[in-house]
Scaffold this motif. Structure first.
Motif: not given
Length: 282
Positions: A100-105, A121-132
């Protein structure tokens, strides 16, 4: 300069250790620290100072390098904690998190300065959620390792706890949630603790493995010695058995003047002799 020099030294040591022991976990450690160093450098503006056009390169932004750090963290945790053996479900979750993180990157780099701000901003929020979620997963995996008696997990928890604590305080300070000054320099302090903790864990893991290999070599030498003794005893027994087999089966025990004949029955025999006019057994 002291911080970046410190990171470079530990990174090079990780590469040299990987070349010596040929274990991928040491190379992942170097990649993890490299991504962390670049992430902090991008956040502080060091990369932009060195490369003036870095702001136009999406893969050199703090967001992209932060995603790479969490991808490396997930992979490093899988090998360092042996999650495939000790916590298989967490191992699977981290695999999905990495994808998922590779896809977002990739989406971030491809849509850099092109996508709509709301989508960004939507993808930024998704990325933060996955990182957490990735951070919680590796911590949970470390706790499961402690439960099964893996002492290396203590080093991992120490490093992740420092990053979580200092990173959280810095994030709250930057967003003005708390009245406390904690910038990227604060994160550097946590990064050094994380770096030293993980390096200590790797050294402890390798020393324990070398000690185990030494014990196995001793057991092998002892087993080889015992096998050699057993073989000598077997050869001696085989020679004695061969000598016994070469001896005559029938032996003359005594001579009787009136002996007529001898009947053999396996391992015993009956001698018939005359006692006057009567046939008797002996």
């Amino acid at each position: 300069a002291v911080f970046f020099g410190f990171v470079i030294v530990f990174t090079l040591l990780g590469v040299l250790t990987w070349l010596h022991f040929r274990k991928f976990v040491f190379l992942l450690y170097s990649l993890l620290q490299t991504s962390l160093m670049l992430w902090i450098a991008a956040g502080e503006g060091v990369i932009a100072t060195i490369l003036p056009n870095a702001h136009s390169l999406p893969f050199l932004t703090a967001n992209a390098l932060g995603l790479l750090y969490f991808i490396c963290l997930a992979k490093f945790s899988q090998l360092f904690l042996d999650l495939k053996k000790n916590a298989f479900l967490t191992h699977r979750l981290l695999n999905m998190g990495q994808l998922a993180l590779a896809a977002v990157w990739c989406l971030y780099c491809l849509s850099f300065n092109v996508a709509d701000n709301s989508l960004y901003q939507a993808f930024y929020g998704i990325a933060l959620t996955i990182c957490f979620a990735t951070l919680l997963s590796v911590v949970y995996g470390a706790l499961l390792n402690i439960k099964v008696g893996n002492e290396i997990a203590y080093f991992f928890l120490a490093g992740m706890s420092s990053m979580l604590l200092f990173g959280l305080l810095a994030g709250l300070s930057i967003s003005a949630v708390i009245d406390f000054r904690a910038d990227w320099g604060f994160i550097k302090f946590g990064a050094i603790i994380e770096m030293v903790s993980l390096a200590s864990g790797l050294m402890y893991m390798q020393s324990r493995l070398m000690k185990k290999q030494h014990m196995l070599l001793q057991d092998y030498a002892y087993s080889t010695e015992q096998l050699s003794k057993t073989k000598q005893e077997f050869d001696l027994y085989a020679r004695e058995k061969e000598n016994r087999a070469s001896r005559p089966v029938l032996e003359i025990l005594d001579i009787f003047e009136d002996l007529l004949f001898v009947k053999a029955y396996g391992n015993y025999s009956i001698a018939y002799h005359l006692n006057g006019d009567e046939l008797r057994e002996l």
